[in-house]
Design a protein around this motif. Structure first.
Motif, mmCIF file in Angstrom:
data_model
loop_
_atom_site.group_PDB
_atom_site.id
_atom_site.type_symbol
_atom_site.label_atom_id
_atom_site.label_comp_id
_atom_site.label_asym_id
_atom_site.label_seq_id
_atom_site.Cartn_x
_atom_site.Cartn_y
_atom_site.Cartn_z
ATOM 1 N N ALA A 517 -25.585 -33.294 -12.147
ATOM 2 C CA ALA A 517 -25.315 -34.555 -11.455
ATOM 3 C C ALA A 517 -25.148 -34.341 -9.960
ATOM 4 O O ALA A 517 -25.601 -35.166 -9.141
ATOM 5 C CB ALA A 517 -24.073 -35.211 -12.050
ATOM 6 N N ARG A 518 -24.507 -33.221 -9.570
ATOM 7 C CA ARG A 518 -24.302 -32.955 -8.148
ATOM 8 C C ARG A 518 -25.638 -32.769 -7.423
ATOM 9 O O ARG A 518 -25.783 -33.151 -6.271
ATOM 10 C CB ARG A 518 -23.429 -31.705 -7.986
ATOM 11 N N GLY A 519 -26.629 -32.197 -8.113
ATOM 12 C CA GLY A 519 -27.909 -31.981 -7.462
ATOM 13 C C GLY A 519 -28.897 -33.116 -7.610
ATOM 14 O O GLY A 519 -29.810 -33.249 -6.790
ATOM 15 N N LEU A 520 -28.728 -33.961 -8.645
ATOM 16 C CA LEU A 520 -29.770 -34.932 -8.962
ATOM 17 C C LEU A 520 -29.299 -36.387 -8.916
ATOM 18 O O LEU A 520 -30.032 -37.282 -9.344
ATOM 19 C CB LEU A 520 -30.325 -34.632 -10.367
ATOM 20 N N TRP A 521 -28.111 -36.638 -8.374
ATOM 21 C CA TRP A 521 -27.682 -38.028 -8.306
ATOM 22 C C TRP A 521 -28.597 -38.895 -7.434
ATOM 23 O O TRP A 521 -28.780 -40.089 -7.748
ATOM 24 C CB TRP A 521 -26.219 -38.121 -7.827
ATOM 25 N N PRO A 522 -29.216 -38.373 -6.344
ATOM 26 C CA PRO A 522 -30.109 -39.262 -5.578
ATOM 27 C C PRO A 522 -31.296 -39.749 -6.408
ATOM 28 O O PRO A 522 -31.696 -40.912 -6.306
ATOM 29 C CB PRO A 522 -30.575 -38.378 -4.415
ATOM 30 N N GLN A 523 -31.868 -38.867 -7.231
ATOM 31 C CA GLN A 523 -32.986 -39.284 -8.075
ATOM 32 C C GLN A 523 -32.547 -40.352 -9.072
ATOM 33 O O GLN A 523 -33.256 -41.345 -9.287
ATOM 34 C CB GLN A 523 -33.560 -38.078 -8.827
#
Length: 611
Positions: A517-523
C-alpha cells in the motif's frame, strides 16, 4: 585483400576496415543500410495507418484540445510498440521462414570450433550490498566447469566489490577466502571503500589496475551464471574476429519460486528470441550491451569507454548510471563491432521476486536513461548508436505519454460522452492497438510451437498455452501500474528526486499489505477515481477502460498475491509458467542448487528489500 570462404574480407587489428564493409568484415554496409531502410518504412507505414485511424476516431466533429493531446501522445509512445512488433515479425521470419536466418544476423558464428583458445580472460563479478554466498557459489561453479573443460589456465577470477555495508563486506571477504581454492590460484578479491562512478567506475578501476595481460573480460552481475561451453564458444568467436569488440549473450531467467518472477520471465523467455533475432538483423554492427554475461575485448574497451562525469548535479548530471548502452556506442565509435548472439545458450540471470523490486530496478534504469539527453550530441557516434540512445530515452517517456493519452481520452468521453467519437472506428482501433501490442507475444508463442520439441520443453502444448494466457493477463495488469509509477518518478526527477544504487532482492519473500500500500496507493487512488468518473458519467466506456482500471485499482492485491510464497509454491507445483530449465535442470544450475542446499543462505537483509 584476404577473404574467407564466403568471400568476406578478413580484418585484423592492424588493418583498416575494407571500404564498404563493417569493421570486422561481416557484412557490406550497403546491405545493412537496406535492411534499416526496410525497417524504417515498415514502421512509418504502420504508424501512419494507426495515426490515420485515431484521426478518424477523435476527429468526427473537429479537434478539441483533448483530441490534439491524444494524437501527440500517440506519436510519442506508439513508435516503440510498433518497433517491437516488427522486430518480432522479422525475427520469426528469420527463425522459421528461411534456412539461414542465423547466418544473416550473426555471420560471426561461422568459425572453426576445433581450434583451441589461446587468450587470457578475466572473469569479473561485481558485488554491491547483497549476501555473497549464492553469487560466489555461481562463480566457483563457473571456474570448476572451465577447469573440467580443460581451459581453466586461460581464466582468472576477480571479485570486485563496491559494498558499503561493513557486515556484508566482511561476509564477502570471508566467503571468498573459503572458496579461494575453488576460484583458482590467481583469484583476487578487491573492495573499493568509495564507489565513484558506480558500476562503470568499478569496471574502469579493474581495467586500469588489473587489466594488463588480459585479452578479454567477462562481466558478471551478482545473479549471473554461464556454462563453460557457452563461454568457450563465445571466446572462440572473439578470437576469430579481431575487430569484434563485444559479444553479448542472450540472457534468460533462471528457475524461480516467486510467482511474479516465474510469470514475468516466462513471457520474456518465450518472446525474446524472435525479438532479439529481428533486432539483430538490422542493428548489425551496433548491437546491444546489457552490462553482464558478455565477452568484451579489454584493450579497446579500456581505451575508448571511460565515461566522463556529466555536467550538472544528480539526478541528471554526475556519474552515468545506465552505462552499458553508452559503452557499446563508444566501442563502436572506436572502430569495433558490438554484436549479440541471438540464440539460447547457458547464460542466466535472476529476475526480481516482487512488483516492488521490479519497479525499483526499473526506476534506476529510468533515471540512468534520462541522463542520455546529454550524450546524444557526443561527436563521432554512429547514427545507429545515436538512435539506440534516443530510443532508450523514449522507452521511458512513452509511459507518461500513454498516461496522459488515457486521461485525455477519459476526459473527452466523460465530459462529452461518445458524441464526438466515431464509435465504430473506436472499437476497431481498440482491437487493432491491442493486436499491435500483443504481436511480440504471439510471435514468441509461434516460435516455440514451430520449433521441434519446443512446447515439450515447457511441459507440453496445453501447459505452455496456459502459461501464455496467464502471462498475458499478468502483463495487462502490470503495464498501467508500471506506467504510472514511471510517470510519477519522471515528474520527481524534474525536482531532484533520485534513486539509490544499492543491492537488489533476489529471493522470494512475503510482501506485506502495508509495504504494498505504501508503494502503490497512487495507482489505487488513480484507478478508483477514474472508475468512479466513468461509471457515473460514461458507463458505456467501461468495457474498453477495463484493462487500465483493473490494473490500477487492484495494484495492491496484485503485488501481494504475486509475491506470496504460498502462491509461488502452488504455481511451481502445477508447473504453471515453467521454463525449460525446470523440465531438465542443466548441470551448472543443478550444481549451484546443490551447493545452496548443503550450505543454506542467510535470511535476506531487510535493507535490500524495496519499500
Amino acid at each position: 585483400m584476404t577473404t574467407d570462404v564466403h568471400n568476406r574480407p578478413v580484418i585484423g587489428l592492424d588493418q583498416p576496415a575494407e571500404t564498404g564493409w563493417t569493421p570486422a568484415g561481416f557484412q557490406p554496409t550497403a546491405r545493412l543500410a537496406r535492411r534499416r531502410a526496410i525497417v524504417l518504412l515498415l514502421n512509418l507505414a504502420t504508424l501512419a495507418g494507426l495515426f490515420w485511424g485515431l484521426v478518424q476516431v477523435f476527429g468526427a466533429n473537429g479537434f478539441a484540445v483533448s483530441d490534439i493531446i491524444i494524437l501527440v501522445c500517440f506519436l510519442v509512445g506508439a513508435p516503440w510498440t510498433v518497433m517491437g512488433l516488427w522486430n518480432a515479425v522479422i525475427g520469426l521470419w528469420l527463425l522459421h521462414g528461411v534456412r539461414d536466418g542465423l547466418a544473416r544476423t550473426s555471420p560471426f558464428t561461422e568459425i572453426d570450433r576445433t581450434v583451441p583458445i589461446s587468450s587470457r580472460i578475466a572473469l569479473t563479478m561485481f558485488l554491491r550490498n547483497e549476501p555473497p554466498e549464492r553469487s560466489l557459489a555461481k562463480l566457483a561453479e563457473m571456474r570448476r566447469a572451465l577447469e573440467a573443460e580443460g581451459v581453466g589456465e586461460h581464466f582468472d577470477v576477480f571479485v570486485l566489490s563496491d559494498t558499503s555495508d561493513p557486515e556484508i563486506a566482511a561476509a564477502e571477504e570471508a566467503r571468498f577466502e573459503m572458496l579461494r581454492p575453488q576460484l583458482g590460484p590467481r583469484a583476487l578479491y578487491r573492495r573499493r571503500p568509495d564507489n565513484p562512478g558506480f558500476k562503470a567506475g568499478n569496471v574502469q578501476d579493474f581495467l586500469l589496475q588489473h587489466g594488463d595481460g588480459y585479452d578479454f573480460f567477462l562481466p558478471l552481475d551478482t545473479d549471473s551464471l554461464m556454462g563453460a561451453g557457452t563461454i568457450v564458444e563465445m571466446v572462440r568467436m572473439m578470437e576469430a574476429h579481431p575487430r569484434l569488440g563485444l559479444l553479448q549473450s542472450l540472457v534468460v531467467g533462471a528457475p524461480a519460486t516467486s510467482a511474479f518472477a516465474r510469470i514475468f520471465q516466462f513471457g520474456m523467455r518465450a518472446g525474446m528470441r524472435s525479438f532479439t533475432m529481428g533486432a539483430a538483423w538490422w542493428h548489425g554492427d551496433c548491437g546491444p550491451y546489457w552490462g553482464h554475461n558478455a565477452i568484451v575485448r579489454l584493450a579497446p574497451f579500456r581505451q575508448a569507454c571511460r565515461l566522463p562525469r556529466l555536467p550538472g548535479t544528480p539526478p541528471l548530471g554526475g556519474y552515468i548510471l545506465s552505462h552499458d548502452q553508452v559503452e557499446a556506442a563508444l566501442l563502436r565509435r572506436a572502430g569495433y563491432e558490438v554484436r549479440v548472439l541471438p540464440v539460447e545458450t547457458e547464460s542466466w540471470e535472476e529476475n526480481p521476486p516482487t512488483l516492488m523490486d521490479f519497479t525499483k530496478r526499473d526506476l534506476r534504469w529510468c533515471q540512468g536513461n534520462m541522463q542520455y539527453w546529454r550524450i546524444l550530441g557526443w561527436p563521432g557516434l554512429r547514427p545507429m548508436s545515436r538512435f539506440q540512445i534516443f530510443a532508450a530515452i523514449m522507452m521511458y517517456l512513452g509511459a507518461p505519454a500513454w498516461m496522459l493519452m488515457t486521461l485525455a481520452a477519459a476526459s473527452k468521453l466523460v465530459i462529452g460522452g461518445d458524441s464526438g467519437v466515431n464509435v465504430a472506428f473506436a472499437i476497431a482501433m481498440f482491437f487493432i492497438m491491442l493486436a499491435v501490442s500483443f504481436v511480440p507475444k504471439v510471435a514468441g508463442w509461434l516460435d516455440v510451437m514451430l520449433t521441434p520439441g519446443g512446447t515439450r520443453r515447457y511441459g507440453g502444448t496445453a501447459r505452455f498455452l496456459a502459461g501464455g494466457l496467464t502471462e498475458t493477463l499478468f502483463s495487462v495488469l502490470l503495464a498501467p501500474v508500471v506506467a504510472l509509477r514511471v510517470t510519477l518518478f519522471l515528474i520527481g526527477l524534474l525536482f531532484g528526486r533520485s534513486v539509490t544504487w544499492n543491492g537488489q532482492e533476489r529471493d522470494a519473500y512475503r510482501l506485506s499489505w502495508r509495504d504494498a500500500a505504501r508503494g502503490l496507493w497512487p495507482q489505487t487512488l488513480f484507478g478508483l477515481a477514474l472508475a468512479a468518473a466513468i461509471f457515473a458519467l460514461a458507463p458505456s466506456v467501461w468495457p474498453w477502460a477495463a484493462p487500465v482500471l483493473a490494473g490500477m485499482t487492484f495494484a495492491i492485491p496484485f503485488a501481494v498475491l504475486t509475491a506470496s510464497p504460498a502462491v509461488g509454491r502452488f504455481v511451481t507445483r502445477i508447473g504453471l509458467c515453467a521454463i525449460p530449465e525446470e523440465r531438465g535442470l542443466p548441470e551448472p544450475l543443478a550444481r549451484v542448487a546443490a551447493a545452496e542446499a548443503s550450505a543454506p543462505l542467510p535470511s535476506p537483509s531487510a535493507t535490500t528489500r524495496a519499500a
